[in-house]
Design a protein around this motif. Structure first.
Motif, PDB file in Angstrom:
ATOM      1  N   MET A 129       0.839  -1.182   0.000  1.00 42.64           N
ATOM      2  CA  MET A 129       0.000   0.000   0.000  1.00 42.64           C
ATOM      3  C   MET A 129       0.880   1.240   0.000  1.00 42.64           C
ATOM      4  SD  MET A 129      -3.038  -0.952   2.749  1.00 42.64           S
ATOM      5  CE  MET A 129      -3.790   0.682   2.572  1.00 42.64           C
ATOM      6  N   SER A 130       0.236   2.387  -0.204  1.00 40.22           N
ATOM      7  CA  SER A 130       0.908   3.674  -0.122  1.00 40.22           C
ATOM      8  C   SER A 130       0.191   4.495   0.948  1.00 40.22           C
ATOM      9  CB  SER A 130       0.838   4.388  -1.477  1.00 40.22           C
ATOM     10  OG  SER A 130       1.472   5.649  -1.425  1.00 40.22           O
ATOM     11  N   LEU A 131       0.810   5.562   1.403  1.00 41.29           N
ATOM     12  CA  LEU A 131       0.124   6.440   2.350  1.00 41.29           C
ATOM     13  C   LEU A 131      -1.106   7.057   1.712  1.00 41.29           C
ATOM     14  CD1 LEU A 131       3.171   8.286   3.959  1.00 41.29           C
ATOM     15  CD2 LEU A 131       1.729   6.568   5.056  1.00 41.29           C
ATOM     16  N   VAL A 132      -0.973   7.440   0.444  1.00 41.72           N
ATOM     17  CA  VAL A 132      -2.066   8.091  -0.283  1.00 41.72           C
ATOM     18  C   VAL A 132      -2.386   7.308  -1.543  1.00 41.72           C
ATOM     19  CG1 VAL A 132      -2.866  10.211  -1.387  1.00 41.72           C
ATOM     20  CG2 VAL A 132      -1.285  10.340   0.547  1.00 41.72           C
ATOM     21  N   GLY A 133      -3.672   7.071  -1.756  1.00 37.75           N
ATOM     22  CA  GLY A 133      -4.108   6.347  -2.946  1.00 37.75           C
ATOM     23  C   GLY A 133      -5.557   5.939  -2.795  1.00 37.75           C
ATOM     24  N   PRO A 134      -6.136   5.287  -3.779  1.00 33.64           N
ATOM     25  CA  PRO A 134      -7.503   4.786  -3.651  1.00 33.64           C
ATOM     26  C   PRO A 134      -7.580   3.753  -2.530  1.00 33.64           C
ATOM     27  CG  PRO A 134      -6.795   4.797  -5.940  1.00 33.64           C
ATOM     28  CD  PRO A 134      -5.568   5.049  -5.115  1.00 33.64           C
ATOM     29  N   ARG A 135      -8.636   3.774  -1.732  1.00 28.64           N
ATOM     30  CA  ARG A 135      -8.776   2.789  -0.676  1.00 28.64           C
ATOM     31  C   ARG A 135      -8.918   1.396  -1.267  1.00 28.64           C
ATOM     32  NH1 ARG A 135      -6.966   2.355   3.752  1.00 28.64           N
ATOM     33  NH2 ARG A 135      -8.692   1.107   4.543  1.00 28.64           N
ATOM     34  N   PRO A 136      -8.266   0.395  -0.670  1.00 22.55           N
ATOM     35  CA  PRO A 136      -8.333  -0.963  -1.208  1.00 22.55           C
ATOM     36  C   PRO A 136      -9.719  -1.579  -1.008  1.00 22.55           C
ATOM     37  CG  PRO A 136      -7.165  -0.948   0.888  1.00 22.55           C
ATOM     38  CD  PRO A 136      -7.408   0.490   0.525  1.00 22.55           C
ATOM     39  N   GLU A 137     -10.278  -2.107  -2.073  1.00 20.76           N
ATOM     40  CA  GLU A 137     -11.613  -2.693  -2.051  1.00 20.76           C
ATOM     41  C   GLU A 137     -11.508  -4.208  -2.018  1.00 20.76           C
ATOM     42  OE1 GLU A 137     -14.668  -2.510  -1.062  1.00 20.76           O
ATOM     43  OE2 GLU A 137     -15.083  -0.752  -2.326  1.00 20.76           O
ATOM     44  N   VAL A 138     -12.569  -4.877  -1.581  1.00 26.82           N
ATOM     45  CA  VAL A 138     -12.579  -6.341  -1.522  1.00 26.82           C
ATOM     46  C   VAL A 138     -12.758  -6.917  -2.926  1.00 26.82           C
ATOM     47  CG1 VAL A 138     -13.453  -6.448   0.843  1.00 26.82           C
ATOM     48  CG2 VAL A 138     -15.069  -6.331  -1.049  1.00 26.82           C
ATOM     49  N   PRO A 139     -12.133  -8.065  -3.212  1.00 23.64           N
ATOM     50  CA  PRO A 139     -12.253  -8.686  -4.540  1.00 23.64           C
ATOM     51  C   PRO A 139     -13.697  -8.976  -4.925  1.00 23.64           C
ATOM     52  CG  PRO A 139     -10.432  -9.670  -3.328  1.00 23.64           C
ATOM     53  CD  PRO A 139     -11.170  -8.788  -2.358  1.00 23.64           C
ATOM     54  N   ASP A 140     -14.566  -9.207  -3.929  1.00 28.07           N
ATOM     55  CA  ASP A 140     -15.972  -9.474  -4.201  1.00 28.07           C
ATOM     56  C   ASP A 140     -16.638  -8.292  -4.904  1.00 28.07           C
ATOM     57  OD1 ASP A 140     -18.335 -11.071  -4.030  1.00 28.07           O
ATOM     58  OD2 ASP A 140     -19.039  -9.777  -2.406  1.00 28.07           O
ATOM     59  N   ILE A 141     -16.067  -7.098  -4.729  1.00 27.87           N
ATOM     60  CA  ILE A 141     -16.579  -5.898  -5.391  1.00 27.87           C
ATOM     61  C   ILE A 141     -15.794  -5.618  -6.675  1.00 27.87           C
ATOM     62  CG2 ILE A 141     -16.992  -3.415  -5.195  1.00 27.87           C
ATOM     63  CD1 ILE A 141     -18.775  -5.093  -3.398  1.00 27.87           C
ATOM     64  N   THR A 142     -14.465  -5.671  -6.591  1.00 31.19           N
ATOM     65  CA  THR A 142     -13.651  -5.316  -7.758  1.00 31.19           C
ATOM     66  C   THR A 142     -13.811  -6.302  -8.917  1.00 31.19           C
ATOM     67  OG1 THR A 142     -11.699  -6.495  -6.895  1.00 31.19           O
ATOM     68  CG2 THR A 142     -11.931  -4.170  -6.306  1.00 31.19           C
ATOM     69  N   SER A 143     -14.262  -7.518  -8.616  1.00 36.05           N
ATOM     70  CA  SER A 143     -14.465  -8.501  -9.680  1.00 36.05           C
ATOM     71  C   SER A 143     -15.563  -8.063 -10.644  1.00 36.05           C
ATOM     72  CB  SER A 143     -14.803  -9.875  -9.092  1.00 36.05           C
ATOM     73  OG  SER A 143     -16.020  -9.823  -8.358  1.00 36.05           O
ATOM     74  N   PHE A 144     -16.381  -7.087 -10.217  1.00 31.37           N
ATOM     75  CA  PHE A 144     -17.461  -6.579 -11.061  1.00 31.37           C
ATOM     76  C   PHE A 144     -17.101  -5.254 -11.735  1.00 31.37           C
ATOM     77  CE2 PHE A 144     -19.738  -9.386  -8.157  1.00 31.37           C
ATOM     78  CZ  PHE A 144     -20.626 -10.035  -8.995  1.00 31.37           C
ATOM     79  N   TYR A 145     -15.892  -4.768 -11.530  1.00 30.58           N
ATOM     80  CA  TYR A 145     -15.492  -3.491 -12.119  1.00 30.58           C
ATOM     81  C   TYR A 145     -15.578  -3.536 -13.643  1.00 30.58           C
ATOM     82  CZ  TYR A 145     -13.559  -1.219  -7.927  1.00 30.58           C
ATOM     83  OH  TYR A 145     -13.399  -0.604  -6.717  1.00 30.58           O
ATOM     84  N   ASN A 146     -16.064  -2.429 -14.217  1.00 30.70           N
ATOM     85  CA  ASN A 146     -15.976  -2.283 -15.669  1.00 30.70           C
ATOM     86  C   ASN A 146     -14.624  -1.643 -15.997  1.00 30.70           C
ATOM     87  OD1 ASN A 146     -16.266   0.530 -15.212  1.00 30.70           O
ATOM     88  ND2 ASN A 146     -18.493   0.382 -15.375  1.00 30.70           N
ATOM     89  N   ALA A 147     -14.364  -1.396 -17.275  1.00 29.01           N
ATOM     90  CA  ALA A 147     -13.060  -0.877 -17.694  1.00 29.01           C
ATOM     91  C   ALA A 147     -12.757   0.475 -17.046  1.00 29.01           C
ATOM     92  CB  ALA A 147     -13.019  -0.757 -19.216  1.00 29.01           C
ATOM     93  N   ASP A 148     -13.766   1.326 -16.936  1.00 28.97           N
ATOM     94  CA  ASP A 148     -13.541   2.647 -16.353  1.00 28.97           C
ATOM     95  C   ASP A 148     -13.239   2.550 -14.861  1.00 28.97           C
ATOM     96  OD1 ASP A 148     -13.532   5.557 -16.726  1.00 28.97           O
ATOM     97  OD2 ASP A 148     -15.291   5.555 -15.421  1.00 28.97           O
ATOM     98  N   GLN A 149     -13.994   1.746 -14.136  1.00 27.50           N
ATOM     99  CA  GLN A 149     -13.789   1.589 -12.698  1.00 27.50           C
ATOM    100  C   GLN A 149     -12.433   0.945 -12.398  1.00 27.50           C
ATOM    101  OE1 GLN A 149     -17.302  -0.707 -11.860  1.00 27.50           O
ATOM    102  NE2 GLN A 149     -18.593   1.102 -11.531  1.00 27.50           N
ATOM    103  N   SER A 150     -11.961   0.094 -13.299  1.00 27.39           N
ATOM    104  CA  SER A 150     -10.683  -0.588 -13.098  1.00 27.39           C
ATOM    105  C   SER A 150      -9.513   0.379 -13.076  1.00 27.39           C
ATOM    106  CB  SER A 150     -10.451  -1.629 -14.204  1.00 27.39           C
ATOM    107  OG  SER A 150     -11.446  -2.637 -14.163  1.00 27.39           O
ATOM    108  N   ARG A 151      -9.701   1.579 -13.603  1.00 22.57           N
ATOM    109  CA  ARG A 151      -8.613   2.556 -13.653  1.00 22.57           C
ATOM    110  C   ARG A 151      -8.197   3.018 -12.261  1.00 22.57           C
ATOM    111  NH1 ARG A 151     -11.601   6.664 -16.944  1.00 22.57           N
ATOM    112  NH2 ARG A 151      -9.837   8.037 -16.539  1.00 22.57           N
ATOM    113  N   ARG A 152      -9.060   2.853 -11.259  1.00 23.84           N
ATOM    114  CA  ARG A 152      -8.686   3.247  -9.904  1.00 23.84           C
ATOM    115  C   ARG A 152      -7.655   2.281  -9.310  1.00 23.84           C
ATOM    116  NH1 ARG A 152     -11.196   0.832  -5.423  1.00 23.84           N
ATOM    117  NH2 ARG A 152     -10.986   2.772  -4.248  1.00 23.84           N
ATOM    118  N   LEU A 153      -7.421   1.168 -10.000  1.00 24.70           N
ATOM    119  CA  LEU A 153      -6.436   0.194  -9.533  1.00 24.70           C
ATOM    120  C   LEU A 153      -5.112   0.310 -10.279  1.00 24.70           C
ATOM    121  CD1 LEU A 153      -8.727  -2.964  -9.158  1.00 24.70           C
ATOM    122  CD2 LEU A 153      -8.110  -1.274  -7.429  1.00 24.70           C
ATOM    123  N   TYR A 154      -4.892   1.434 -10.974  1.00 18.43           N
ATOM    124  CA  TYR A 154      -3.627   1.643 -11.682  1.00 18.43           C
ATOM    125  C   TYR A 154      -2.500   2.027 -10.728  1.00 18.43           C
ATOM    126  CZ  TYR A 154      -5.948   1.627 -16.265  1.00 18.43           C
ATOM    127  OH  TYR A 154      -6.639   1.267 -17.398  1.00 18.43           O
TER     128      TYR A 154
END
Length: 210
Positions: A129-154
């Protein structure tokens, strides 16, 4: 055309951000270690075992890692809710609320001032992790990410972030994703320092903490 953060080879993204994490985390570690011992004792007395809550979260590029937090909820598991999200996580989705009956009395206090997140300093030191960044989400949620939402995991997830200083748990998933993508596309040393400073005010005020 939006720029993929992976195509931005700035010195800060390559080296500076990690260096900032290590410097700040190392300075804070002695203080945080004392707080962790005190909180662990209080949890043991008033809430019992287990003291820590461990859960897998989605990190950068969906790579899973184990996050550590202080346990703030009663020890019982709820069945997973079946989701039928065909086009990504709904924008109006809200993961948690203020009236969750599972949260313990001491857990409410820890969440109000974000003290339950303190053990994640270890995740930062390990480079998960980093001090600053998007909060880590559970895989049960991120598994449903579309292409746009996946950008928060860059970028690596953070202990705090742009969404955390703009509403925390009071904002919907769609708003959170917008803030996170904005951060990913504009990440810089100055922005990280601004977020860290504003986080102090937000935490002390207990804004949007459930």
């Amino acid at each position: 055309m939006q720029v993929n953060v992976m195509e931005r080879t700035t010195f800060y993204l390559k080296y500076g951000k990690r260096l900032l994490d290590l410097i700040v985390a190392s300075i804070l570690l002695p203080i945080i270690s004392i707080l962790i011992l005190v909180i662990s004792f209080l949890l043991l007395v008033f809430s019992g075992r287990p003291i820590f809550f461990k859960q897998y979260r989605s990190g950068v590029h969906f790579e899973e890692f184990k996050i550590w937090k202080f346990r703030t909820m009663k020890c019982h598991q709820l069945g997973k809710e079946e989701k039928d999200w065909q086009e990504g996580v709904p924008d109006d989705f809200i993961f948690k609320g203020a009236l969750d009956s599972r949260i313990t009395t001491i857990g409410k206090l820890l969440r109000k001032w974000s003290l339950d997140e303190l053990p994640q300093i270890i995740n930062v030191l390990k480079g998960e992790m980093s001090l600053v960044g998007p909060r880590p989400e559970v895989p049960d949620i991120t598994s449903f990410y579309n292409a746009d939402q996946s950008r928060r995991l860059y970028l690596k997830p953070g202990i705090t972030g742009l969404a955390q200083i703009n509403g925390r748990s009071d904002i919907s998933h769609g708003q959170k994703v917008e803030y996170d993508i904005d951060y990913v596309e504009n990440c810089s040393f100055v922005l990280d320092i601004k977020i860290l400073i504003r986080t102090i005010r937000v935490v002390f005020n207990g804004e949007g903490a459930y």
